[in-house]
Design a protein around this motif. Sequence first.
Motif, PDB file in Angstrom:
ATOM      1  N   ALA A 109      -0.601  -0.082  -7.634  1.00  0.00           N
ATOM      2  CA  ALA A 109      -1.916   0.269  -7.081  1.00  0.00           C
ATOM      3  C   ALA A 109      -2.916  -0.862  -7.304  1.00  0.00           C
ATOM      4  CB  ALA A 109      -2.421   1.562  -7.709  1.00  0.00           C
ATOM      5  N   CYS A 110      -2.881  -1.466  -8.487  1.00  0.00           N
ATOM      6  CA  CYS A 110      -3.792  -2.588  -8.764  1.00  0.00           C
ATOM      7  C   CYS A 110      -3.470  -3.784  -7.878  1.00  0.00           C
ATOM      8  CB  CYS A 110      -3.692  -2.986 -10.238  1.00  0.00           C
ATOM      9  SG  CYS A 110      -4.383  -1.766 -11.352  1.00  0.00           S
ATOM     10  N   ILE A 111      -2.180  -4.073  -7.699  1.00  0.00           N
ATOM     11  CA  ILE A 111      -1.778  -5.198  -6.854  1.00  0.00           C
ATOM     12  C   ILE A 111      -2.173  -4.945  -5.404  1.00  0.00           C
ATOM     13  CG2 ILE A 111       0.231  -6.422  -5.911  1.00  0.00           C
ATOM     14  CD1 ILE A 111       1.513  -6.013  -8.720  1.00  0.00           C
ATOM     15  N   GLU A 112      -1.928  -3.736  -4.924  1.00  0.00           N
ATOM     16  CA  GLU A 112      -2.300  -3.417  -3.539  1.00  0.00           C
ATOM     17  C   GLU A 112      -3.809  -3.519  -3.338  1.00  0.00           C
ATOM     18  OE1 GLU A 112      -0.839   0.044  -1.577  1.00  0.00           O
ATOM     19  OE2 GLU A 112       1.169  -0.244  -2.360  1.00  0.00           O
ATOM     20  N   ARG A 113      -4.554  -3.032  -4.306  1.00  0.00           N
ATOM     21  CA  ARG A 113      -6.010  -3.062  -4.164  1.00  0.00           C
ATOM     22  C   ARG A 113      -6.534  -4.498  -4.141  1.00  0.00           C
ATOM     23  NH1 ARG A 113     -10.679   0.602  -5.421  1.00  0.00           N
ATOM     24  NH2 ARG A 113     -12.386  -0.850  -5.613  1.00  0.00           N
ATOM     25  N   SER A 114      -5.990  -5.333  -5.021  1.00  0.00           N
ATOM     26  CA  SER A 114      -6.467  -6.721  -5.035  1.00  0.00           C
ATOM     27  C   SER A 114      -5.985  -7.481  -3.799  1.00  0.00           C
ATOM     28  CB  SER A 114      -6.021  -7.425  -6.313  1.00  0.00           C
ATOM     29  OG  SER A 114      -4.618  -7.525  -6.349  1.00  0.00           O
ATOM     30  N   THR A 115      -4.800  -7.168  -3.315  1.00  0.00           N
ATOM     31  CA  THR A 115      -4.286  -7.827  -2.112  1.00  0.00           C
ATOM     32  C   THR A 115      -5.038  -7.369  -0.870  1.00  0.00           C
ATOM     33  OG1 THR A 115      -2.117  -7.851  -3.156  1.00  0.00           O
ATOM     34  CG2 THR A 115      -2.172  -8.330  -0.836  1.00  0.00           C
ATOM     35  N   ALA A 116      -5.524  -6.124  -0.883  1.00  0.00           N
ATOM     36  CA  ALA A 116      -6.227  -5.571   0.280  1.00  0.00           C
ATOM     37  C   ALA A 116      -7.525  -6.309   0.566  1.00  0.00           C
ATOM     38  CB  ALA A 116      -6.494  -4.084   0.064  1.00  0.00           C
ATOM     39  N   ARG A 117      -8.031  -7.072  -0.389  1.00  0.00           N
ATOM     40  CA  ARG A 117      -9.258  -7.814  -0.145  1.00  0.00           C
ATOM     41  C   ARG A 117      -9.048  -8.993   0.803  1.00  0.00           C
ATOM     42  NH1 ARG A 117     -10.816  -9.248  -5.799  1.00  0.00           N
ATOM     43  NH2 ARG A 117      -9.688  -7.537  -6.703  1.00  0.00           N
ATOM     44  N   THR A 118      -7.819  -9.532   0.806  1.00  0.00           N
ATOM     45  CA  THR A 118      -7.577 -10.733   1.614  1.00  0.00           C
ATOM     46  C   THR A 118      -6.574 -10.508   2.751  1.00  0.00           C
ATOM     47  OG1 THR A 118      -5.855 -11.441   0.078  1.00  0.00           O
ATOM     48  CG2 THR A 118      -8.074 -12.270  -0.309  1.00  0.00           C
ATOM     49  N   GLU A 119      -5.700  -9.520   2.613  1.00  0.00           N
ATOM     50  CA  GLU A 119      -4.653  -9.300   3.614  1.00  0.00           C
ATOM     51  C   GLU A 119      -4.949  -8.058   4.436  1.00  0.00           C
ATOM     52  OE1 GLU A 119      -2.193 -11.427   4.145  1.00  0.00           O
ATOM     53  OE2 GLU A 119      -2.935 -12.675   2.493  1.00  0.00           O
ATOM     54  N   ASP A 120      -4.336  -7.994   5.605  1.00  0.00           N
ATOM     55  CA  ASP A 120      -4.474  -6.858   6.502  1.00  0.00           C
ATOM     56  C   ASP A 120      -3.642  -5.682   5.977  1.00  0.00           C
ATOM     57  OD1 ASP A 120      -5.241  -5.546   8.911  1.00  0.00           O
ATOM     58  OD2 ASP A 120      -3.240  -5.955   9.716  1.00  0.00           O
ATOM     59  N   PRO A 121      -4.183  -4.452   5.992  1.00  0.00           N
ATOM     60  CA  PRO A 121      -3.406  -3.295   5.531  1.00  0.00           C
ATOM     61  C   PRO A 121      -2.090  -3.103   6.293  1.00  0.00           C
ATOM     62  CG  PRO A 121      -5.711  -2.705   5.722  1.00  0.00           C
ATOM     63  CD  PRO A 121      -5.563  -4.081   6.277  1.00  0.00           C
ATOM     64  N   TYR A 122      -2.063  -3.521   7.560  1.00  0.00           N
ATOM     65  CA  TYR A 122      -0.841  -3.387   8.351  1.00  0.00           C
ATOM     66  C   TYR A 122       0.226  -4.397   7.930  1.00  0.00           C
ATOM     67  CZ  TYR A 122      -3.545  -0.233  11.210  1.00  0.00           C
ATOM     68  OH  TYR A 122      -4.302   0.820  11.635  1.00  0.00           O
ATOM     69  N   THR A 123      -0.134  -5.352   7.108  1.00  0.00           N
ATOM     70  CA  THR A 123       0.834  -6.276   6.514  1.00  0.00           C
ATOM     71  C   THR A 123       1.274  -5.774   5.144  1.00  0.00           C
ATOM     72  OG1 THR A 123      -0.252  -8.108   7.640  1.00  0.00           O
ATOM     73  CG2 THR A 123       1.193  -8.670   5.804  1.00  0.00           C
ATOM     74  N   ILE A 124       0.353  -5.217   4.387  1.00  0.00           N
ATOM     75  CA  ILE A 124       0.640  -4.768   3.023  1.00  0.00           C
ATOM     76  C   ILE A 124       1.607  -3.592   3.009  1.00  0.00           C
ATOM     77  CG2 ILE A 124      -0.388  -3.789   0.933  1.00  0.00           C
ATOM     78  CD1 ILE A 124      -2.952  -5.330   1.676  1.00  0.00           C
ATOM     79  N   VAL A 125       1.401  -2.618   3.874  1.00  0.00           N
ATOM     80  CA  VAL A 125       2.216  -1.400   3.856  1.00  0.00           C
ATOM     81  C   VAL A 125       3.691  -1.678   4.121  1.00  0.00           C
ATOM     82  CG1 VAL A 125       2.568   0.850   4.944  1.00  0.00           C
ATOM     83  CG2 VAL A 125       0.276   0.122   4.306  1.00  0.00           C
ATOM     84  N   PRO A 126       4.072  -2.468   5.149  1.00  0.00           N
ATOM     85  CA  PRO A 126       5.505  -2.744   5.317  1.00  0.00           C
ATOM     86  C   PRO A 126       6.111  -3.504   4.133  1.00  0.00           C
ATOM     87  CG  PRO A 126       4.339  -3.270   7.330  1.00  0.00           C
ATOM     88  CD  PRO A 126       3.305  -2.958   6.294  1.00  0.00           C
ATOM     89  N   TRP A 127       5.353  -4.446   3.561  1.00  0.00           N
ATOM     90  CA  TRP A 127       5.869  -5.167   2.400  1.00  0.00           C
ATOM     91  C   TRP A 127       6.054  -4.231   1.198  1.00  0.00           C
ATOM     92  CZ3 TRP A 127       8.414  -9.417   1.984  1.00  0.00           C
ATOM     93  CH2 TRP A 127       8.268 -10.414   2.946  1.00  0.00           C
ATOM     94  N   THR A 128       5.098  -3.341   1.003  1.00  0.00           N
ATOM     95  CA  THR A 128       5.216  -2.365  -0.087  1.00  0.00           C
ATOM     96  C   THR A 128       6.441  -1.481   0.116  1.00  0.00           C
ATOM     97  OG1 THR A 128       2.818  -2.344  -0.339  1.00  0.00           O
ATOM     98  CG2 THR A 128       4.020  -0.509  -1.306  1.00  0.00           C
ATOM     99  N   THR A 129       6.632  -1.022   1.334  1.00  0.00           N
ATOM    100  CA  THR A 129       7.781  -0.180   1.652  1.00  0.00           C
ATOM    101  C   THR A 129       9.079  -0.931   1.408  1.00  0.00           C
ATOM    102  OG1 THR A 129       6.453   0.964   3.298  1.00  0.00           O
ATOM    103  CG2 THR A 129       8.833   1.238   3.450  1.00  0.00           C
ATOM    104  N   LEU A 130       9.144  -2.190   1.816  1.00  0.00           N
ATOM    105  CA  LEU A 130      10.348  -2.988   1.622  1.00  0.00           C
ATOM    106  C   LEU A 130      10.648  -3.202   0.139  1.00  0.00           C
ATOM    107  CD1 LEU A 130      12.582  -4.714   2.938  1.00  0.00           C
ATOM    108  CD2 LEU A 130      11.006  -6.660   2.759  1.00  0.00           C
TER     109      LEU A 130
END
Length: 115
Positions: A44-65
Amino acid sequence: MRLTLGALTPMQRVKPLEIIGVRSRAPCIVAHILAASACWGAAACIERSTARTEDPYTIVPWTTLIIAVFSFPPAALVWTWPSTTEALMLFVTGLLSAIGTLAWTNASSMARPRW
């Protein structure tokens, strides 16, 4: 602690994990629960910090993978093919999970950082 559940008499002692069917491996189960909580908190901390610079539509597939890669080895040890109903429930669970993760990541990208 004394507890009455269903057919139990008031004098029987029930441990909290016995309510859900865990008896002999309780310390191991608790350790796994604590480890899983720490992993999800870190994610959750990594996703939140990454969400500041990356698009959510990029983060979700990577998280799922990443979750799929780390879940595969333990799942392969006990894998059985799901029935049609179970497969449908798994599909719906995955779909709702992806929608929830996308919504949470999108909200994290819009939130102001507290630090």
